[in-house]
Motif scaffolding. Structure first.
Motif, PDB file in Angstrom:
ATOM      1  N   LEU A   1       0.797  -1.147   0.253  1.00  0.00           N
ATOM      2  CA  LEU A   1       0.079  -0.104  -0.186  1.00  0.00           C
ATOM      3  C   LEU A   1       0.842   1.167   0.163  1.00  0.00           C
ATOM      4  N   LEU A   2       0.201   2.287  -0.295  1.00  0.00           N
ATOM      5  CA  LEU A   2       0.943   3.528  -0.578  1.00  0.00           C
ATOM      6  C   LEU A   2       0.517   4.404   0.816  1.00  0.00           C
ATOM      7  N   THR A   3       1.181   3.993   1.930  1.00  0.00           N
ATOM      8  CA  THR A   3       0.780   4.580   3.113  1.00  0.00           C
ATOM      9  C   THR A   3       1.089   5.983   3.313  1.00  0.00           C
ATOM     10  N   ASP A   4       1.741   6.507   2.529  1.00  0.00           N
ATOM     11  CA  ASP A   4       2.296   8.032   2.776  1.00  0.00           C
ATOM     12  C   ASP A   4       1.114   8.921   2.343  1.00  0.00           C
ATOM     13  N   VAL A   5      -0.102   8.267   2.043  1.00  0.00           N
ATOM     14  CA  VAL A   5      -1.064   9.218   1.613  1.00  0.00           C
ATOM     15  C   VAL A   5      -1.994   9.384   2.998  1.00  0.00           C
ATOM     16  N   PHE A   6      -1.894   8.765   3.957  1.00  0.00           N
ATOM     17  CA  PHE A   6      -2.630   8.933   5.075  1.00  0.00           C
ATOM     18  C   PHE A   6      -2.521   9.979   5.786  1.00  0.00           C
ATOM     19  N   PRO A   7      -3.424  10.933   6.213  1.00  0.00           N
ATOM     20  CA  PRO A   7      -3.061  12.054   6.982  1.00  0.00           C
ATOM     21  C   PRO A   7      -3.171  11.727   8.459  1.00  0.00           C
ATOM     22  N   PRO A   8      -2.953  12.650   9.234  1.00  0.00           N
ATOM     23  CA  PRO A   8      -2.417  12.333  10.812  1.00  0.00           C
ATOM     24  C   PRO A   8      -3.905  11.855  11.075  1.00  0.00           C
ATOM     25  N   SER A   9      -4.139  10.925  11.785  1.00  0.00           N
ATOM     26  CA  SER A   9      -5.504  10.385  12.403  1.00  0.00           C
ATOM     27  C   SER A   9      -6.082  11.501  13.178  1.00  0.00           C
ATOM     28  N   ASP A  10      -7.455  11.672  12.948  1.00  0.00           N
ATOM     29  CA  ASP A  10      -8.225  12.537  13.502  1.00  0.00           C
ATOM     30  C   ASP A  10      -9.357  11.850  14.421  1.00  0.00           C
ATOM     31  N   GLY A  11      -8.987  10.340  14.788  1.00  0.00           N
ATOM     32  CA  GLY A  11      -9.552   9.333  15.572  1.00  0.00           C
ATOM     33  C   GLY A  11     -11.000   8.987  15.093  1.00  0.00           C
ATOM     34  N   GLY A  12     -11.437   9.624  13.928  1.00  0.00           N
ATOM     35  CA  GLY A  12     -12.758   9.360  13.552  1.00  0.00           C
ATOM     36  C   GLY A  12     -12.596   8.377  12.681  1.00  0.00           C
ATOM     37  N   ILE A  13     -14.063   7.785  12.503  1.00  0.00           N
ATOM     38  CA  ILE A  13     -14.420   6.497  11.753  1.00  0.00           C
ATOM     39  C   ILE A  13     -15.445   7.148  10.646  1.00  0.00           C
ATOM     40  N   PRO A  14     -15.365   6.778   9.502  1.00  0.00           N
ATOM     41  CA  PRO A  14     -16.361   7.183   8.534  1.00  0.00           C
ATOM     42  C   PRO A  14     -17.630   6.440   8.676  1.00  0.00           C
ATOM     43  N   GLU A  15     -18.694   7.167   8.627  1.00  0.00           N
ATOM     44  CA  GLU A  15     -20.117   6.656   9.199  1.00  0.00           C
ATOM     45  C   GLU A  15     -20.501   5.603   8.229  1.00  0.00           C
ATOM     46  N   PHE A  16     -20.991   4.628   8.553  1.00  0.00           N
ATOM     47  CA  PHE A  16     -21.270   3.559   7.722  1.00  0.00           C
ATOM     48  C   PHE A  16     -22.572   3.695   6.899  1.00  0.00           C
ATOM     49  N   GLY A  17     -22.036   3.456   5.496  1.00  0.00           N
ATOM     50  CA  GLY A  17     -22.978   3.416   4.696  1.00  0.00           C
ATOM     51  C   GLY A  17     -23.637   4.907   3.891  1.00  0.00           C
ATOM     52  N   VAL A  18     -22.840   5.860   4.367  1.00  0.00           N
ATOM     53  CA  VAL A  18     -23.345   7.103   3.930  1.00  0.00           C
ATOM     54  C   VAL A  18     -22.206   7.724   3.343  1.00  0.00           C
ATOM     55  N   LYS A  19     -22.472   8.046   1.803  1.00  0.00           N
ATOM     56  CA  LYS A  19     -21.421   8.793   1.120  1.00  0.00           C
ATOM     57  C   LYS A  19     -21.253  10.048   1.345  1.00  0.00           C
ATOM     58  N   GLY A  20     -19.957  10.257   1.898  1.00  0.00           N
ATOM     59  CA  GLY A  20     -19.408  11.568   2.315  1.00  0.00           C
ATOM     60  C   GLY A  20     -19.939  11.754   3.522  1.00  0.00           C
ATOM     61  N   GLY A  21     -20.206  10.792   4.280  1.00  0.00           N
ATOM     62  CA  GLY A  21     -21.037  10.907   5.748  1.00  0.00           C
ATOM     63  C   GLY A  21     -19.827  11.508   6.752  1.00  0.00           C
ATOM     64  N   LEU A  22     -20.225  11.450   7.808  1.00  0.00           N
ATOM     65  CA  LEU A  22     -19.655  12.171   9.009  1.00  0.00           C
ATOM     66  C   LEU A  22     -18.461  11.224   9.582  1.00  0.00           C
ATOM     67  N   ARG A  23     -17.472  11.758  10.104  1.00  0.00           N
ATOM     68  CA  ARG A  23     -16.413  11.077  10.813  1.00  0.00           C
ATOM     69  C   ARG A  23     -16.741  11.038  12.369  1.00  0.00           C
ATOM     70  N   ILE A  24     -16.810   9.815  12.997  1.00  0.00           N
ATOM     71  CA  ILE A  24     -17.464   9.628  14.114  1.00  0.00           C
ATOM     72  C   ILE A  24     -16.466   9.023  15.134  1.00  0.00           C
ATOM     73  N   LYS A  25     -16.249   9.650  16.453  1.00  0.00           N
ATOM     74  CA  LYS A  25     -15.315   8.975  17.260  1.00  0.00           C
ATOM     75  C   LYS A  25     -15.822   7.651  17.586  1.00  0.00           C
ATOM     76  N   PRO A  26     -14.842   6.678  17.927  1.00  0.00           N
ATOM     77  CA  PRO A  26     -15.391   5.203  18.020  1.00  0.00           C
ATOM     78  C   PRO A  26     -16.386   5.175  19.172  1.00  0.00           C
ATOM     79  N   GLU A  27     -16.025   6.001  20.387  1.00  0.00           N
ATOM     80  CA  GLU A  27     -16.855   5.849  21.571  1.00  0.00           C
ATOM     81  C   GLU A  27     -18.333   6.350  21.243  1.00  0.00           C
ATOM     82  N   ASP A  28     -18.298   7.038  20.216  1.00  0.00           N
ATOM     83  CA  ASP A  28     -19.705   7.607  19.917  1.00  0.00           C
ATOM     84  C   ASP A  28     -20.588   6.919  18.684  1.00  0.00           C
ATOM     85  N   PHE A  29     -19.892   5.953  18.200  1.00  0.00           N
ATOM     86  CA  PHE A  29     -20.526   5.383  17.141  1.00  0.00           C
ATOM     87  C   PHE A  29     -21.576   4.550  17.295  1.00  0.00           C
TER      88      PHE A  29
END
Length: 175
Positions: free
Chosen positions: A139-167
């Protein structure tokens, strides 16, 4: 990515809530399967298309209700950390994950499959926490930005990034 399958607009929780009360180990919230192929190679492209069609045919209910979200690239353009073309299947419910994992183990053929959790740390999820079927692809791992700790909302195109504890408490709304 273009969605091939979708969450049910009326009740997206059908695809996100375990019918057996199962959950992943925190902070894992769901899993992505990336199926790699080479668009310029007719045999690879045909194998990839046939595998996607078989997945949809073998899991009609889970595909119809959004428990298996299938996405594909709109063009042959390479994106993200992926060094070649791919399509993707995302799974939120643990009981569906184990069915899809064992299915890919049996049917991936010549295609490489990256399986990774969504925990909020994209670099770790795609590398140290990843599973591979077939040949491991660099993989081309240099493309990853610093982690914001968020997870893409499941199943929603362009959805929110949600903290794991709020998921789990997040209410998915499909417009």
């Amino acid at each position: 990515m273009e969605y091939v399958t979708h969450l049910q607009k009326e009740d997206p929780s059908v695809a996100t809530t375990s019918v057996h009360g199962l959950s992943y180990t925190y902070p894992v919230q769901y899993y992505d399967f990336h199926i790699y192929y080479y668009a310029h190679n007719k045999k690879s492209l045909e194998e990839s298309d046939a595998l996607r069609a078989k997945l949809l045919a073998d899991f009609p209910e889970d595909s119809a209700n959004g428990s298996i979200l299938v996405k594909k690239l709109p063009t042959d353009k390479i994106i993200g950390p992926h060094p070649t073309q791919f399509w993707e299947a995302d799974v939120r419910r643990p009981e569906v994950f184990i069915k899809v994992l064992s299915w890919f183990q049996l049917y991936h053929g010549n295609l490489s499959v990256l399986i990774h959790p969504q925990t909020g740390d994209d670099l770790e999820d795609h590398t140290n926490r990843a599973l591979w079927l077939g040949e491991k692809v660099t993989l081309l791992t240099d493309v990853f930005p610093p982690s914001d700790g968020g997870i893409p909302e499941f199943g929603v195109k362009g959805g929110l990034r949600i903290k794991p504890e709020d998921f789990d408490a997040h209410k998915t709304v499909i417009n």
